[in-house]
Design an enzyme around this catalytic site. Sequence first.
Site, PDB file in Angstrom:
ATOM      1  N   HIS A 130       0.820  -1.221   0.000  1.00 60.95           N
ATOM      2  CA  HIS A 130       0.000   0.000   0.000  1.00 60.95           C
ATOM      3  C   HIS A 130       0.852   1.268   0.000  1.00 60.95           C
ATOM      4  CE1 HIS A 130      -3.564  -2.539   1.710  1.00 60.95           C
ATOM      5  NE2 HIS A 130      -3.340  -2.770   0.430  1.00 60.95           N
ATOM      6  N   CYS A 143       1.861  13.017 -15.045  1.00 62.69           N
ATOM      7  CA  CYS A 143       3.115  13.741 -14.779  1.00 62.69           C
ATOM      8  C   CYS A 143       4.208  12.773 -14.342  1.00 62.69           C
ATOM      9  CB  CYS A 143       2.872  14.811 -13.704  1.00 62.69           C
ATOM     10  SG  CYS A 143       4.384  15.510 -13.022  1.00 62.69           S
ATOM     11  N   CYS A 198       5.524  19.380 -12.928  1.00 64.78           N
ATOM     12  CA  CYS A 198       4.521  19.920 -13.869  1.00 64.78           C
ATOM     13  C   CYS A 198       4.067  21.322 -13.450  1.00 64.78           C
ATOM     14  CB  CYS A 198       3.332  18.974 -14.004  1.00 64.78           C
ATOM     15  SG  CYS A 198       2.292  18.863 -12.534  1.00 64.78           S
TER      16      CYS A 198
END
Length: 305
Positions: A130, A143, A198
């Site tokens: 996880h 991105c 980004c």
Amino acid sequence: MATNTEPQISQESIASFHEHLGKSKRILALLGAGLSASSGLPTFRGKGGLWRTHQSMSLATPGAFNEDPGLVWQFYSYRRHMSLQAKPNPAHYALAALAEKIPGFQTLSQNVDGLSPRAKHPPKQLQLLHGSLFDLKCADRHCGYIREDYTDPIVPALAIPTSGADLTSNETREQDISDVSVSIPKLKHHELPQCPKCKKALLRPGVVWFGENLPFTVLETVDDYLASREKIDLMLVIGTSAKVHPAAGYIDKARQRGARVAVINTDENDRPPRGWNDGDWFFCGDAAQILPELLKPVIGDLPKP
Ligand code: BJW
């Protein structure tokens, strides 16, 4: 008269476990939040599953982040802070020692708290199903930006407002996490961690939320382990309610490869998804106490802290 209310574990079941462990070459373990409970970190379900006025599980979704990233970030900032304050316990060290001794031991951890890596569990024998609280990734998956980051707080707005309690004590920490009188500020988009690549999207915690796929390389490693021609001797299920998939499904997959199952849990109702089989063991109690004893024939005594 004995006043000890701790469930007793029979010497007979420990002896039969030790006999099987001594012969085991391929061992799989599934770890859950109960492993870190005695390090002072709350579990998800039942007592401790409340953060302020919110159920932890309701914040662990992409929908919750899209709706109110400031709220979700404050929850994860609190969890990062608590995890950094916490220390690995004897169960984390016992599992790390088992991995050093048995090359065919593979560990599937659902925990994101960083305690197994800090106990020096060999990385190749630790699959973080996880993700990790200490990975930050761009919320825009196109991105692809990701970094490891232990800064606390990540940005000033995510400093932890507490009730003023001393959070180094397990008891006050537990009270603080469910203290509904601690206000949760409404944070603005520009106050939250921004993606430096980004420069458009927010960063988010590098954990796996409901409805999201588990990391591809992790799934591939687990599949390769399960696909080996050699049988699996033993499956350890430690401190997990085994309710979340695909993680819980690995118990049955290990059975299908020949494994006998040993569950270590404080709650005897938290059993494997398909119940018990002949030859399973259930060791009821705190993993931090039980695991070092169970693994002792292979790992010896743990060094004193
Ligand atoms: C002690 C102790 C002590 C206390 N000593 N013990 C098949 C069937 C049904 C549903 C699904 C399925 N396949 C997929 C799904 C959907 C979903 C799912 O499983 N839903 C179920 C709730 C039904 N799964 C997913 O969405 C997964 N993704 C996926 O499958 O992708 C493919 C896909 C995509 C789209 C559609 C369909 C499929 C992703 C699951 C991600 C789970 N993420 C979280 C949050 C992580 C980030 C964070 O930490 O915030 O992971 S949820 C939460 O649960 C967290 C945990 O890792 C996980 C497991 O919880 P855990 O560790 O077991 O904790 P608890 O609290 O439940 O239990 C603690 C235990 O310890 C208790 O038993 C105590 O008694 C015990 N204990 N103290 C020993 N001292």
